[in-house]
Design an enzyme around this catalytic site. Sequence first.
Site, PDB file in Angstrom:
ATOM      1  N   SER A  87       0.852  -1.182   0.000  1.00 46.57           N
ATOM      2  CA  SER A  87       0.000   0.000   0.000  1.00 46.57           C
ATOM      3  C   SER A  87       0.891   1.237   0.000  1.00 46.57           C
ATOM      4  O   SER A  87       1.801   1.355   0.814  1.00 46.57           O
ATOM      5  CB  SER A  87      -0.899  -0.011   1.237  1.00 46.57           C
ATOM      6  OG  SER A  87      -1.760   1.105   1.237  1.00 46.57           O
ATOM      7  N   VAL A 102      -2.177  -2.490  -3.796  1.00 48.19           N
ATOM      8  CA  VAL A 102      -2.068  -3.587  -4.764  1.00 48.19           C
ATOM      9  C   VAL A 102      -2.555  -4.887  -4.134  1.00 48.19           C
ATOM     10  O   VAL A 102      -2.193  -5.217  -2.997  1.00 48.19           O
ATOM     11  CB  VAL A 102      -0.597  -3.732  -5.232  1.00 48.19           C
ATOM     12  CG1 VAL A 102      -0.443  -4.948  -6.123  1.00 48.19           C
ATOM     13  CG2 VAL A 102      -0.144  -2.475  -5.961  1.00 48.19           C
ATOM     14  N   ASP A 131      10.061   7.965 -10.607  1.00 50.11           N
ATOM     15  CA  ASP A 131       9.645   7.672  -9.221  1.00 50.11           C
ATOM     16  C   ASP A 131      10.386   6.429  -8.736  1.00 50.11           C
ATOM     17  O   ASP A 131       9.779   5.471  -8.262  1.00 50.11           O
ATOM     18  CB  ASP A 131       8.133   7.478  -9.176  1.00 50.11           C
ATOM     19  CG  ASP A 131       7.565   7.593  -7.763  1.00 50.11           C
ATOM     20  OD1 ASP A 131       8.271   8.132  -6.881  1.00 50.11           O
ATOM     21  OD2 ASP A 131       6.427   7.153  -7.527  1.00 50.11           O
TER      22      ASP A 131
END
Length: 515
Positions: free
Chosen positions: A132, A138, A287
């Site tokens: 999370s 997910v 990211d």
Amino acid sequence: MIHPKVLIRLIHINWVMMFHGLDEFVLKTHLFRPIRYLVYLSPHYWFKKEKENRGVRIRRTLEDLGPIYVKFGQALSTRKDLLPEDIANELVKLQDKVPPFDSDVAIEIIEQSLAMSVDEAFAEFNPTPLASASVAQVHAAVLHSGENVVVKVLRPEMEARIQADVNLMYEVAKFAERFWDDARRLRAVEVVAEFEKTTLDELDLVREASNAAKLRRNFKDSDSLYIPDIHWNYTRKKIMVMERIHGIPIGDIPMLREQGANFKSLAERGVQIFFTQVFRDNFFHADMHPGNIFVEIPDKYIAVDFGIMGSLSLTDQRYLAENFLAFFNRDYNRVAQMHIESGWVPHTTRIEDFEIAIRSVCEPIFEKPLKDISFGLLLLRLFQTARRFDMVVQPQLVLLQKTLLNIEGLGRDLYPELDLWKTAKPFLEDWFHQRLGPKAKIKEALKKFPEVAEHFPEIPNLLFQALDSAANANRQLSAHNEEMELIRKQLEKNYKGTIMAIIISATLLGLTILF
């Protein structure tokens, strides 16, 4: 005037900080300083539980404040060398251990998006999240075809929460630019605008899936990086289904060591992958914190989470490549010239002074492994240099700078002996040769040949028009020259007449005076 909603959000942020025991920070702010004594009237102050360590308090504060603050914590967590150990160890938990939202809500979002029940969509679905993070969580699942997948589900009401904080950031940026010279130079409002764009883009999982598909094509058959496959039939704006991968989290150094990972190769490949994405493909994963990177033993990367991707204009790409290469060659004069040519520093800057300043910052870190470089001190000196020469921040490069810091942080954790310069320099030299060498120019000309050939039938007519235009221009020029010659003769004639009149007048005047 600050909007009331922004003011309420600002007060809420300060309250959350106080609730988690960060009073020492809150009560020093200008907003609370005049009323700081009122805190002693709060029951919470007198009956609060014993304080947890500051790392835990900071992490929980960021979690409660929402996705933007979690992302800020994630970015900081990649640079343990810049943070106290207790804070760094807690912020690492923000990478994939943010408190999850209710699984029933996740299932409801999935069923609304797919217009079918979870049982119809999947042969198996695990309601307990695998991971999370700030924007989504997910779940593991199995398709009816037998393929193991993960289902990424967007957190509810994300856009409203993010927009509220972005509005606050705009107000702070505008206020800073109004009263602080450095904020204007840093282009604070434009930086916030760039941040808003990338963050809101992350809320569209169809967009993220298309990013993943493109990156997968770029690294097809690569032995350095693997990108999971997307299942488009089950992907919507709020959910994304992709191949489930199995690897060791890049941040789990003990497990990597136990499984026999090649740390030197991983560190070098991380740098090469970054430069390949930026310069070869002009499409980079922006990211790359450890929660999004896994390792297939011994030295292959597996990437997930493609919500934030970056790209550059061809001009910025060229300037960056030349800057990097000049830097690696210690050609500080060229670095200074390019900063001035690109407008990153004012054109009135003396190149010699700027060159000396750059050299004084860069020379101490050259040919040193990562472990011997104090990036905290380096960043401080770079900021001082930028301020001295009025260097303007380029908002379009903020993502790239953040990604480079992440990559450098990963390299430091994996293999502190990594020589960043020696690893990157050969790649850039090869890129320049391929992109700007004679073969590249010939290839570019051949690439444009079909477009040029398409206009071949028009060439005779265009040539005739050009010759006719040239002939007309010559005729016009000849006529113009004849007119000018007549004017010249007339002026000359008038000039002679004027001189004669002056002489006669002077003679008559002299005779008059004489007699």
